[in-house]
Design a protein around this motif. Structure first.
Motif, PDB file in Angstrom:
ATOM      1  N   UNK A 247       0.835  -1.191   0.000  1.00 31.54           N
ATOM      2  CA  UNK A 247       0.000   0.000   0.000  1.00 31.54           C
ATOM      3  C   UNK A 247       0.874   1.247   0.000  1.00 31.54           C
ATOM      4  N   UNK A 248       0.247   2.354  -0.340  1.00 27.65           N
ATOM      5  CA  UNK A 248       0.978   3.619  -0.320  1.00 27.65           C
ATOM      6  C   UNK A 248       1.523   3.899   1.077  1.00 27.65           C
ATOM      7  N   UNK A 249       0.717   3.618   2.114  1.00 24.72           N
ATOM      8  CA  UNK A 249       1.192   3.895   3.477  1.00 24.72           C
ATOM      9  C   UNK A 249       2.397   3.034   3.835  1.00 24.72           C
ATOM     10  N   UNK A 250       2.371   1.763   3.446  1.00 23.81           N
ATOM     11  CA  UNK A 250       3.511   0.895   3.742  1.00 23.81           C
ATOM     12  C   UNK A 250       4.783   1.408   3.078  1.00 23.81           C
ATOM     13  N   UNK A 251       4.675   1.826   1.831  1.00 21.03           N
ATOM     14  CA  UNK A 251       5.845   2.344   1.121  1.00 21.03           C
ATOM     15  C   UNK A 251       6.328   3.631   1.768  1.00 21.03           C
ATOM     16  N   UNK A 252       5.404   4.550   2.034  1.00 16.73           N
ATOM     17  CA  UNK A 252       5.758   5.867   2.567  1.00 16.73           C
ATOM     18  C   UNK A 252       6.393   5.749   3.945  1.00 16.73           C
ATOM     19  N   UNK A 253       5.773   4.947   4.822  1.00 20.16           N
ATOM     20  CA  UNK A 253       6.237   4.923   6.204  1.00 20.16           C
ATOM     21  C   UNK A 253       7.416   3.975   6.432  1.00 20.16           C
ATOM     22  N   UNK A 254       7.658   3.069   5.498  1.00 25.60           N
ATOM     23  CA  UNK A 254       8.820   2.183   5.621  1.00 25.60           C
ATOM     24  C   UNK A 254      10.017   2.674   4.806  1.00 25.60           C
TER      25      UNK A 254
END
Length: 631
Positions: free
Chosen positions: A396-403
C-alpha cells in the motif's frame, strides 16, 4: 559506438577523454573563522512587494550558487566541526498553544481488520480514489503519511527519530501549518495550527473567520503552509544549507501530494501569493527584527531561529477543476490575519548560533512578490505510464511511505531488470503518458502540485541494470529543451533511445562504459553513488529560467528536484530496493562530464538507487509507542 573516456587519474581502465581537475591531491575544507561580533549591517526588508532591481537579485542568486559549489580542491564553506552542544532541536513547539491530538493508523493493511485499506502505491499514478470529506480521521491520515515520525533508531547512547519525509542529514528544517475549516473533535471554528510531528498533534495558533476558506476555495478545501528554519541545516552544512532546505521543501510537497492522493485529494501550489501573504497565513510575523550581518558570525542571537515561509498548498477534492483564485482579494483577506489573536511562542532550538550571512541575503533576494495576475490552473489528472507493473511489490501507499528509509550504504551487487528501470523512469515524467503530447507540463502525480513547466532533467549513470548497457543516459523531462541540450553537450554523445525503451519515455543513451568510478568521485567520493543499480544528477535549466521568470524561481528549481527525489525514494522501495539523496557533489566537474559551459544548465541534486546494506548495530523502535506496542 561512442564510449565514455576519462583520464587515467580517475582509475577507470575503460574511460580515457575528459580532462578534469585531479582528485588525487588532499581536499582542504575551507571553513570560515567566524567573528564573535554580532553587529548587524543589513536589515531584512519588511516590504518584499516593493519594486527591486531584478538583475541585481539574479546576480545575488548566481553569486550564492557559485560561492556554494563544491570543487575537487575545496568544499563550500561550512563549520570546522560540529558544535554538538548547540545542535538544534529538531522539533518546533509553540509554548502555551493548545495541543490537539490526531489519530494513528496501522501501517500494514491487514493489521486491523476494522480499518479501511490504504490504496496500493502504484495505483495512485493511474487514478485517484473517490475524495474523502475533511474530518479528524482524514486530516490525521494526511499528516501521518506525509510529515509524521516513521520510526526511532537507537545504538549505544544515541537515539534519533526518522520521518516520513526525508531531510538532508536528518536535520528537518521544514515546518508545516494547516489552515482549515472547522473539524469535529478538533476545533469548533476555522483555524490555523502548527503540526507537531513528535506528538502527531496540531498546535492551535489562531481561530479565523469561518467565511475565509469558502470565499476563495471549493467545498472541502483547506491549505497547508510550509516553512524552513535555515539554522537547522546551517548548523551542519554552513553556506550550502539554503540549497538543502529547498530540497527538503520539494520532498515535503511531494510527500503531502502523495498522502493527499491516498484520500482522493488533489494538491496545488498557491504560487501567486507573495512572501508577506505566506507569512500572514502561517502567523510567522512574530519573527520580526532579524538583521543580516555583513559576515559570518557566532554568538547568541535566537532570532536566527526564525521560520522562512516557503509556500502554501491548496488541498481539495480531485476532479474539482473549475475554480479560480482571486489573488488580489485573497491577499486583502490574509492581511486581516494580523488582527487575529495568535497563541503560543516558539521554543528555543539552540543556546548559541552561527550565522552564515550569504544564506539570509539570498533568502531576501528570492522572496516572491504578490502576483495578482497569476492564473490558478487545475489541469485534469494525467496518469503515468505503465511498462512493468509487475515490478511493484504490491504494498500500500502507506507501507511504502512509512517504511521508506535512506540507505547509508549500497551493496554493490543488487541488479534490477531493464523494464523495472524503465517503469521507475516513467513515474519520473512530469506530464504522464498517453496524451500524445511531449513532456513539459506538470500534470502527473506528484509533479502536478507545481505551477510551472518542468525545468529539471536527469543525467543517469547506469551500473547494474540487466539488459541495459552500462554508461551515461539522459532523461529529458521537458522536451522543449531537447535540441538545446544536444547542442550544448558533447558532440560525441549518441542521443539515441536505448533498446526496449517505451515510445513515450524520452530517455536517451549518451555513451557506453563503466561509470562507477566517475559517479563515485563526482558525488564527493561516496561509494553509494557507484554501488547502486544507478545514480543520477538532476540538471536544471538554470540561468535562462531565472531571467525569464525572476530570482524567486531559484528555490523552486530545488523544490522540483526534491519532488523528483521523493518519487525516486518511493519507487525504489516499491520495487524492493532503496535510495538515497546526495547533496554533496562536485558541481562543475559534473557539468564538464556533459560538456556544459556557463550557467544555462546546472546540476542541483544527486541520487542513488540500489540494494541497501543494513547496519545490524542499529535498533528500530516504533514511531509512536502505545499501550499495545512493546518497544
Amino acid at each position: 559506438m561512442p564510449s565514455l573516456h576519462l583520464p587515467s587519474r580517475f582509475s577507470s581502465p575503460s574511460f580515457p577523454l575528459i580532462n578534469l581537475t585531479t582528485t588525487k591531491r588532499p581536499i582542504s575544507t575551507t571553513a570560515i573563522t567566524m567573528s564573535l561580533s554580532s553587529s548587524p549591517s543589513q536589515s531584512v526588508s519588511n516590504n518584499p512587494n516593493e519594486p527591486k532591481d531584478t538583475e541585481n537579485l539574479i546576480a545575488q542568486v548566481l553569486k550564492y550558487h557559485n560561492q556554494t559549489k563544491h570543487f575537487f580542491t575545496n568544499y563550500a564553506r561550512g563549520p570546522r566541526g560540529l558544535d554538538w552542544a548547540n545542535q538544534p532541536n529538531p522539533f518546533r513547539r509553540y509554548v502555551s498553544s493548545p495541543l490537539l491530538p490526531l489519530l494513528h493508523f496501522p501501517v500494514e493493511n491487514n493489521q486491523d481488520s476494522t480499518s479501511v485499506s490504504a490504496p496500493l502505491y502504484h495505483s495512485l499514478f493511474k487514478s485517484l480514489p473517490s475524495p474523502k470529506p475533511i474530518s479528524k480521521s482524514s486530516v490525521s491520515q494526511l499528516f501521518y503519511d506525509s510529515l509524521a515520525l516513521s520510526a526511532w533508531k537507537t545504538t549505544g547512547f544515541s537515539t534519533w527519530s526518522l520521518r516520513a519525509n526525508p531531510s538532508s542529514g536528518n536535520l528537518h528544517p521544514t515546518e508545516a501549518y494547516i489552515i482549515s475549516p472547522a473539524i469535529d473533535s478538533v476545533c469548533d471554528s476555522a483555524f490555523v495550527a502548527h503540526y507537531a510531528p513528535k506528538e502527531h498533534s496540531l498546535e492551535l495558533r489562531a481561530k479565523i473567520p469561518d467565511t475565509f476558506l469558502p470565499s476563495f476555495f471549493p467545498s472541502n478545501a483547506f491549505l497547508i503552509g510550509v516553512s524552513s528554519i535555515f539554522w537547522r541545516e546551517a548548523w551542519k552544512y554552513g553556506e550550502r544549507a539554503f540549497r538543502y532546505c529547498n530540497h527538503d521543501v520539494g520532498h515535503a510537497i511531494a510527500a503531502i501530494s502523495l498522502a493527499a492522493a491516498e484520500l482522493g485529494w488533489d494538491v496545488k501550489l498557491l504560487d501567486g501569493l507573495g512572501f508577506k501573504e505566506l507569512e500572514g497565513l502561517m502567523g510567522l510575523g512574530i519573527y520580526q527584527g532579524f538583521r543580516i550581518p555583513d559576515k559570518p558570525i557566532k554568538g547568541k542571537f535566537p532570532e536566527i531561529e526564525f521560520e522562512h515561509p516557503d509556500c502554501v498548498l491548496v488541498v481539495f477534492p480531485n476532479g474539482v477543476n473549475d475554480f479560480n483564485v482571486n489573488y488580489k482579494e485573497l491577499s486583502s483577506a490574509i492581511m486581516e490575519f494580523g488582527n487575529l489573536e495568535w497563541v503560543g511562542n516558539p521554543n528555543s532550538l539552540s543556546k548559541e548560533h552561527a550565522c552564515w550571512d550569504v544564506i539570509y541575503v539570498t533568502a531576501e533576494a528570492v522572496k516572491k512578490p504578490l502576483k495578482i495576475d497569476d492564473k490558478f490552473l487545475v489541469d485534469k489528472f494525467q496518469n503515468s505510464g505503465v511498462c512493468s507493473e509487475g515490478s511493484y511489490t504490491g504494498l500500500s501507499a502507506r507501507e511504502i511511505i512509512r517504511k521508506r528509509r535512506s540507505a547509508v550504504h549500497m551493496d554493490g551487487v543488487t541488479k534490477i531488470e531493464r523494464d523495472t528501470f524503465y517503469q521507475i523512469m516513467l513515474h519520473c515524467l512530469p506530464s504522464g503518458c498517453g496524451s500524445g503530447e511531449k513532456q513539459k507540463r506538470q500534470l502527473a502525480l506528484p509533479f502536478r502540485a507545481l505551477s510551472w513547466d518542468a525545468e529539471v532533467h536527469a543525467v543517469l549513470f547506469v551500473h547494474r541494470v540487466v539488459g541495459l548497457s552500462k554508461g551515461l543516459y539522459f532523461l529529458v523531462r521537458n522536451e522543449d529543451h531537447l535540441e538545446e541540450l544536444k547542442k550544448v553537450t558533447r558532440a560525441e554523445f549518441k542521443w539515441e533511445k536505448p533498446e526496449g525503451c517505451p515510445a513515450d519515455l524520452p530517455l536517451y543513451e549518451l555513451a557506453r562504459g563503466d561509470c562507477q568510478q566517475i559517479a563515485k568521485q563526482l558525488s564527493c567520493h561516496q561509494d553509494i553513488a557507484s554501488d547502486g543499480c544507478f545514480s543520477l544528477g538532476m540538471v536544471a535549466h538554470f540561468e535562462p529560467t531565472l531571467h525569464s521568470k525572476g530570482a524567486w524561481m531559484y528555490p523552486r528549481l530545488f523544490w522540483e528536484t526534491g519532488v523528483l527525489g521523493q518519487v525516486l525514494y518511493l519507487e525504489a522501495h516499491a520495487v524492493g530496493i532503496s535510495a538515497t539523496g546526495i547533496g554533496c557533489f562536485f558541481d562543475d566537474p559534473v557539468h564538464e562530464i556533459l560538456g556544459l559551459r556557463g550557467s544555462n544548465f546546472q546540476s542541483l541534486y544527486h541520487f542513488t538507487v540500489g540494494g541497501p546494506v543494513l547496519d545490524k548495530r542499529i535498533m528500530s523502535l516504533p514511531a509512536y509507542p502505545g499501550p499495545s506496542t512493546d518497544a
